[in-house]
Each structure stands twice: as C-alpha cells, then as structure tokens.
Design an enzyme around this catalytic site. Structure first.
Site, short mmCIF file in Angstrom:
data_model
loop_
_atom_site.label_atom_id
_atom_site.label_comp_id
_atom_site.label_asym_id
_atom_site.label_seq_id
_atom_site.Cartn_x
_atom_site.Cartn_y
_atom_site.Cartn_z
N GLY A 184 -34.17 43.82 -29.86
CA GLY A 184 -34.24 43.35 -28.48
C GLY A 184 -33.57 44.35 -27.56
O GLY A 184 -32.62 45.04 -27.97
N GLN A 187 -29.95 48.01 -20.11
CA GLN A 187 -29.39 48.81 -21.21
C GLN A 187 -29.89 50.25 -21.18
O GLN A 187 -29.35 51.12 -21.87
CB GLN A 187 -29.69 48.16 -22.56
N CYS A 233 -25.50 44.31 -30.69
CA CYS A 233 -26.11 44.75 -29.44
C CYS A 233 -26.17 46.26 -29.43
O CYS A 233 -25.18 46.91 -29.78
CB CYS A 233 -25.27 44.25 -28.26
N LEU A 234 -27.30 46.81 -29.00
CA LEU A 234 -27.43 48.28 -28.95
C LEU A 234 -26.41 48.90 -27.99
O LEU A 234 -26.08 50.07 -28.13
CB LEU A 234 -28.85 48.67 -28.54
N HIS A 268 -29.58 36.06 -25.69
CA HIS A 268 -28.78 37.30 -25.68
C HIS A 268 -29.31 38.27 -24.61
O HIS A 268 -28.54 38.78 -23.79
CB HIS A 268 -28.82 37.95 -27.07
N GLU A 269 -30.61 38.50 -24.62
CA GLU A 269 -31.20 39.47 -23.68
C GLU A 269 -31.14 38.97 -22.24
O GLU A 269 -30.91 39.74 -21.31
CB GLU A 269 -32.65 39.79 -24.07
N HIS A 313 -27.94 39.73 -20.49
CA HIS A 313 -27.83 41.11 -19.97
C HIS A 313 -28.29 41.16 -18.51
O HIS A 313 -27.74 41.91 -17.70
CB HIS A 313 -28.73 42.06 -20.78
C1 QAP Z 1 -29.98 41.34 -29.65
O1 QAP Z 1 -29.70 43.33 -30.87
C2 QAP Z 1 -29.95 40.26 -30.67
O2 QAP Z 1 -24.60 47.71 -33.54
C3 QAP Z 1 -30.65 42.61 -30.13
O3 QAP Z 1 -25.35 50.01 -34.71
C4 QAP Z 1 -28.77 39.94 -31.32
O4 QAP Z 1 -31.23 44.83 -31.48
C5 QAP Z 1 -31.09 39.56 -30.97
C6 QAP Z 1 -28.22 47.35 -33.27
C7 QAP Z 1 -28.75 38.92 -32.24
C8 QAP Z 1 -31.06 38.54 -31.90
C9 QAP Z 1 -29.89 38.22 -32.55
C10 QAP Z 1 -26.87 47.08 -33.16
C11 QAP Z 1 -28.61 48.53 -33.87
C12 QAP Z 1 -29.24 46.45 -32.75
C13 QAP Z 1 -25.93 47.97 -33.65
C14 QAP Z 1 -30.07 44.49 -31.48
C15 QAP Z 1 -26.33 49.16 -34.25
C16 QAP Z 1 -27.68 49.44 -34.35
C17 QAP Z 1 -29.00 45.30 -32.09
CO CO Z 2 -27.58 43.31 -26.18
#
Ligand code: QAP
Ligand code: CO
Length: 174
Positions: free
Chosen positions: A45, A50, A95-96, A137-138, A141
């Site tokens: 996501g 971001q 979270c990215l 979550h998104e 943001h």
């Molecule tokens: C948000 O999160 C989310 O720390 C999206 O090193 C969270 O894509 C959606 C990511 C929970 C559903 C459930 C995080 C990649 C990606 C990191 C992400 C990392 C590399 C997070």
């Molecule tokens: Co995020």
C-alpha cells in the site's frame, strides 16, 4: 518512473492532503509512478503523500494466496471517506515511510469506504481483514497521520530508540 519515498521523521508526512479534482493523464501517469515505486520497495500500500504529493490518492495491491502481487488486483482509491465502520481488530503493521519497524495497532474490523476511481466514477467498497486494515492505514496518511502515532507512550518510546539506532546504522554502511 520510481519516485523517492519520504520517510519519518520528515515533516511532509504530517501535511493534510487535498482532494483530487482532475482525473486526467497527469493523474494516471502519477498513479503509474506510485505503482512502480510501491512494487520496487516491496510494498502492498502507498499514499500519494509518501512520494511527496499531498493529494487524496492511495493504492493498494494485496498479495494472493501464493503471496504474489498481480496488477489485476491493484486498487486505486481517490478521495476516500469511511461511511461505516464496525468492531475492532489488531494487526501487525509496517509502513514504507517507517522502514524496518513493525508493531501491532488497533483498527476497525470492517469499513465501508466511498471513493472515486481514476476516471472520477463513484465507487463503494465494504472491506474486512487485510484490505480493511490497509484502507485505514493508507487513509490516515491523507490526514497526515502515521501508524506509530497510535502506539502507547511506552511502545512509542521504544520505537523512537530503535528507529534512531536503525538510521545511525544505515548512515554507517553508506
Ligand atoms: C500499509 O505497508 C499496510 O518496513 C502498507 O522495510 C500495513 O506496504 C497495509 C514495507 C499493514 C496493510 C497492513 C515496510 C516494506 C512495506 C518496511 C507496506 C520495509 C519494507 C509496508
Ligand atoms: Co504507511
């Protein structure tokens, strides 16, 4: 084009995003860039803020049973609002924009979200499970909020310490 991802504690993540008004090629090209950027960083996501664009747009691409992401499952969500929410659930989130940190946070169990697609057509989705968590979550943001702001005082302290250590280690390998 892969865009740079804004990471915590960058102040730009605290901005409130503005409604999308033009559903034109510029928006479509930007959504493509968001998708490329998300895949390149192994995300599921991503919100526009971001990648430093404060507009109410987000994308979600959940993996299938095999853990694979397919473009056919890509959701592009513009100008979303939660119209109904029920129950509560806990999920280990990441979270990215907060790389390397994952923690449990509380969310609504199910949400109904009204939004527009890339052409400006009104859509409605009722979500539960991972999709529900991802949408919430998104959407936070878009209001300038990060999942770490939902942590208890003690867990937030633990996060700040761990995250600072991570940033230091990153600098040392550069
Ligand atoms: C948000 O999160 C989310 O720390 C999206 O090193 C969270 O894509 C959606 C990511 C929970 C559903 C459930 C995080 C990649 C990606 C990191 C992400 C990392 C590399 C997070
Ligand atoms: Co995020």
């Amino acid at each position: 084009m892969i865009l740079p991802i804004v990471t915590y504690p960058d102040k730009r993540l605290k901005q409130r995003s503005k409604p999308v008004e033009s559903f034109d090629d510029t928006l479509h090209n930007f959504l493509e860039d968001m998708y490329e950027t998300m895949l390149a960083s192994n995300g599921i996501g991503l919100a526009a803020i971001q990648v430093a664009k404060p507009i109410n747009a987000l994308i979600i691409n959940l993996p299938d049973e095999q853990g694979e992401q397919h473009r056919s499952n890509l959701m592009e969500i513009i100008n979303p609002t939660i119209t109904l929410s029920e129950g509560s659930t806990f999920y280990q989130e990441g979270c990215l924009s907060v790389p390397g940190f994952y923690e449990e946070v509380e969310r609504f169990d199910t949400v109904t979200v009204a939004y527009q697609d890339r052409f400006g057509n009104e859509q409605l989705i009722e979500a539960d499970g991972l999709l529900s968590v991802a949408l919430q979550h998104e959407m936070e943001h878009l209001h300038g909020k990060l999942f770490i702001e939902k942590l208890s005082y003690t867990r937030r302290k633990k996060f700040e310490k761990e995250y600072k250590r991570l940033q230091k280690d990153k600098k040392n390998v550069k």
